[in-house]
Design an enzyme around this catalytic site. Sequence first.
Site, PDB file in Angstrom:
ATOM      1  N   GLY A  51       0.824  -1.199   0.000  1.00 19.59           N
ATOM      2  CA  GLY A  51       0.000   0.000   0.000  1.00 19.59           C
ATOM      3  C   GLY A  51       0.860   1.251   0.000  1.00 19.59           C
ATOM      4  O   GLY A  51       2.078   1.205   0.216  1.00 19.59           O
ATOM      5  N   CYS A  52       0.230   2.387  -0.241  1.00 22.61           N
ATOM      6  CA  CYS A  52       0.955   3.651  -0.371  1.00 22.61           C
ATOM      7  C   CYS A  52       1.461   4.133   0.980  1.00 22.61           C
ATOM      8  O   CYS A  52       2.646   4.408   1.156  1.00 22.61           O
ATOM      9  CB  CYS A  52       0.068   4.700  -1.025  1.00 22.61           C
ATOM     10  SG  CYS A  52      -1.556   4.872  -0.275  1.00 22.61           S
TER      11      CYS A  52
END
Lengths: 347, 347, 347, 347
Positions: free
Chosen positions: B149-150
């Site tokens: 994920g970011c």
Amino acid sequence: MIKASVIGGTGYAGQELIRILMRHPDVEIVTVGSRSFAGQKLSDIYGNYTGLTDIRCEAADINILAETSDVVFLALPHGIASKLITEDILKKTKIVDLGADFRLKDVSVYEDWYKTEHFNKSLLKEAVYGLCELHRNDIKKARLISNPGCYTTCSILSLAPLIKNNLIDENSIIIDAKSGVTGAGRGTVLDVMYSECNETVKAYKIGEHRHTPEIEQELHLFNGGDFKLLFTPHLVPMNRGILALCYANLKKDISVAALQDLYRDFYKDEYFVRLLAGEKLPETRWVKGTNFCDIGLKVDPRTNRVIVVGAIDNLIKGAAGQAVQNMNILFDLNEKTGIDFIADFPI
Amino acid sequence: MIKASVIGGTGYAGQELIRILMRHPDVEIVTVGSRSFAGQKLSDIYGNYTGLTDIRCEAADINILAETSDVVFLALPHGIASKLITEDILKKTKIVDLGADFRLKDVSVYEDWYKTEHFNKSLLKEAVYGLCELHRNDIKKARLISNPGCYTTCSILSLAPLIKNNLIDENSIIIDAKSGVTGAGRGTVLDVMYSECNETVKAYKIGEHRHTPEIEQELHLFNGGDFKLLFTPHLVPMNRGILALCYANLKKDISVAALQDLYRDFYKDEYFVRLLAGEKLPETRWVKGTNFCDIGLKVDPRTNRVIVVGAIDNLIKGAAGQAVQNMNILFDLNEKTGIDFIADFPI
Amino acid sequence: MIKASVIGGTGYAGQELIRILMRHPDVEIVTVGSRSFAGQKLSDIYGNYTGLTDIRCEAADINILAETSDVVFLALPHGIASKLITEDILKKTKIVDLGADFRLKDVSVYEDWYKTEHFNKSLLKEAVYGLCELHRNDIKKARLISNPGCYTTCSILSLAPLIKNNLIDENSIIIDAKSGVTGAGRGTVLDVMYSECNETVKAYKIGEHRHTPEIEQELHLFNGGDFKLLFTPHLVPMNRGILALCYANLKKDISVAALQDLYRDFYKDEYFVRLLAGEKLPETRWVKGTNFCDIGLKVDPRTNRVIVVGAIDNLIKGAAGQAVQNMNILFDLNEKTGIDFIADFPI
Amino acid sequence: MIKASVIGGTGYAGQELIRILMRHPDVEIVTVGSRSFAGQKLSDIYGNYTGLTDIRCEAADINILAETSDVVFLALPHGIASKLITEDILKKTKIVDLGADFRLKDVSVYEDWYKTEHFNKSLLKEAVYGLCELHRNDIKKARLISNPGCYTTCSILSLAPLIKNNLIDENSIIIDAKSGVTGAGRGTVLDVMYSECNETVKAYKIGEHRHTPEIEQELHLFNGGDFKLLFTPHLVPMNRGILALCYANLKKDISVAALQDLYRDFYKDEYFVRLLAGEKLPETRWVKGTNFCDIGLKVDPRTNRVIVVGAIDNLIKGAAGQAVQNMNILFDLNEKTGIDFIADFPI
């Protein structure tokens, strides 16, 4: 490898130029000239270069750069380049000037609009107006290229086919253009502080912007005419992008489809001009970060007007990208080399 | 040429992936899968592709893509990829999954945080967590890569060296992260309409964001520990970028210079992690449009805390760029190939 | 009618003050002092006043204003007010100082953080810290009110009830605050130019911002303690608003509902503090243009922390609005008079 | 106290109306009608109302409101109001309709531009076009007021004096208008999502926007003429504000000063129209949050054109503010009551 230098490398256009040149497969950057930041590392001025280059800015002497560089780009306020460039320099290197000094061919027009004497009338004649799509053949042989302004690039590309095809009353032309804030440069001026220009829009210099005579000069080439147009710029709260709406009265009935054919024909060999199909209209987001000029067409049958909508990125097709396109032409490279960007969306 | 396909190609991450792949010198795009836009030209959905490609979206069948493609990227909402991927598919092609289904190794943690059953427990074991800087060797041999994920990418890279070197009380970790609006995806949700999130800032899902266990899982690897941290995301009015401030109590006195040495050593072979020197702190503008993670360090002697500041572009290092970095590793290419971007400033 | 004057009326806080005072039913503006714009019409500096007032800025002498005005507001950079104000002036008029000179009671703390001598130690003792909700009784009788800083107002109001009720380990306090760009004032500084701070977020002065000791001073009043906290400000691309996330370790288990009761009790007579119910969290948009401080509460059971989220408009409750609130208290008016704004949404 | 109700109170215009009415000294809000949010507290839909009102939205019946309310405001999509309003209702209450149903007097023009039948031809005749500055006397006696559109208000006020004084060739009129995003309303549409319209500008519906015939209708009143004009709207990345540039060819030479005299005379009794002096041009920031229409004038001697620049806040003078101004006229109040706002700068 082409040895390239930039003078005025720390303004927005100069910086963009360096970024493009750093990734250009046929270019080696020799010198980054910047009087204000002489001695400082580029990566200390612009954090995007962290870890990517150790190059330092220098108070560069153009006469020395003429010896060391195959091409020198100038990104300076008007009135400076014309004092710097000499016949001697042009014997040694190519110059691409991103400033305004050599754009207007008629000295009196220049002096009228810029309120200053022109300092290099002799080289003015030689300089080639570097709007690649219109002057490619002259650019190939040029020693001194005058890179067009941002509003002008967008406006001229949008209107040229109409005038070439004698479709409009030229004296009816109104260009209503909207620009992002980078167009104003990096000077710390109140008007472009965040809280002053965020969440607001304004027109400025209506009918008095210096890009007006530049647009007229180039469009006159298509009909030998001497018409006058009205150009209105606006400041819009975004970093980049120019959207120009060009209004004109049609001389005769013509459909959008027929107009599109004429435009398609006019730009049939031009990679960087994208004609939008059907009812689509340009938006600056789709050209942002690219060298494209998107053009859309609309006819208003109620008032018998044509409206051409052009969009560019003011720092790329309107400045640094076109400068590199000019360099590519000068050095006989594929014109797309190093500037074939796709807009990175969302911006 | 690597034959690559994308399923879910019209969301923001998928679109960014396609843009990168289109300019990747070793990749040929086979299929762009999109159920919502099946049959439509990509350039009609995203105007940046005008004139650049005629590719059309398809309601792609992953089993067919497994035959036609060397690698298939999935950019789908959670819960879908785990149903799609089978042992049979993995025998035929490599998968890089940008979604969340294979990130959490502990099924019960997944089911707890995502409030849903996990649909593919067998392959979960095999999936490699694709944070390139930490798991490169496993990635090389993987068939199924779970792209991080970011928020997690930024947080883990920021904190890993601290924990590895046993410098902080892990239970004191607080991550206060700020994200641009693209992080929310392209769904037409009221909260991310322009007039709802422009000119305002908010925190959301404090302590409850699903990236929390993902960060913990990866950081636990460095000390075998089982600590818990607090993660708080914010929505900031900008398109892209994540800035993560990671706070922790130092176990002993240590200077910033010494910390920087440890970080420099930890990331000495990592091109995409840029450690800022001296007092400099990351800003999202300098990594925007790039695959870099910038990291800056600060010690507060008054409270004996360390603050690590990390910055990434959520759609590139936080999604599509890292996915391509994973592909580069998988196919034994130079890791920078096709993703060595310099931030285009001003943004 | 209260005769009011403003010195430093053309900065953002000063201008906001004038706007509020112009619509205050019990106030008449006597003089707008501004050295930089002396002689100019206010409506020529700020176009919002077009047609509404002919008032001109003056290079005002505070000694004269002390004769003509019932209250003089000072909105000046630190180090100036303390030189201007004298015992003689305070005998003639009330002073509300929006600057920092009289906020820190401990001279050595002031000199430490502001790196300058304090020029008015005698009046420092007398000055009342004008955080209305905490010092109303002292404000009523004050001659000299030191209006709190923006970050401090938000942080102190957010944390006071926790410390008063002895619920947290004070040394665990971390305040992570985000501010709009107007917080930096109207100086033409590169960092706050549109294209430099648009579409990016950064932290700055971590642990070193001058509001840190101000927050500590006020919170110490609640427990006689001497703890230290960590304060981190951020710059966010929006004009106005502060969002402060205040993290602390709970000393004991307590539910959000119980915490909300304590907060509701603490602020039961405070119109301008709005405690959000249930799971709601403040967003700056809902307080923008108002004198409200919105507060939301969250408990993270995983890490046993409380997170208090506070939001204000930095130019109103964080500056001009609270200055008028102080004036209302001083002159025994209803505290809401002239500042009972509802946020104008969308902003 | 005037008893007022709003139907469609949770769109942007409706919400703005409620905010204004809540602080209007002569108004008591009876009912907030909203079908989508029936039963919900207004403060749960819009956080700015937290602590200020307990009012809940209702699925209001206009027949009942006609009994309980002195005035009912309708803020609904077109095609609904015309079905709701009856002779019977108008016998009991005043109606101010913010929608488009009663703006166009010529049914065929309405049906042409709105592609739908008109559902209330009988009342259409009676409805008064509520552009206060032009129709004040009719408004006083009206039962049904049709509040003008946002673009139209700005355009008509900008052009009326020119046409009244027979100074321009009406068929040369081009209006190039720029609007903030709130103009699109609160519907969750892709085009107005943050990441889709941030950092970009576009024109839309060139020559086809429904405000075109409305502008023509009102301007025709000044010369009995039947000219056609071209109207082009743009979407600009900001929340609020309309800037309209109105271009026209002058029939004879006239100085800006002389034009300003004519405008000053035309609007001599109008508080809410502010004519800018000298070379000043309107910017939306100076009218934002206000009921003012700022107008600036420019003559381009090179092309013999006049350019009138108008600026309003689309939600106030362009919607809710003018609706209240109409109510003030209807009920014989001072026209400024409750809407005499000064722009809160920085926005």
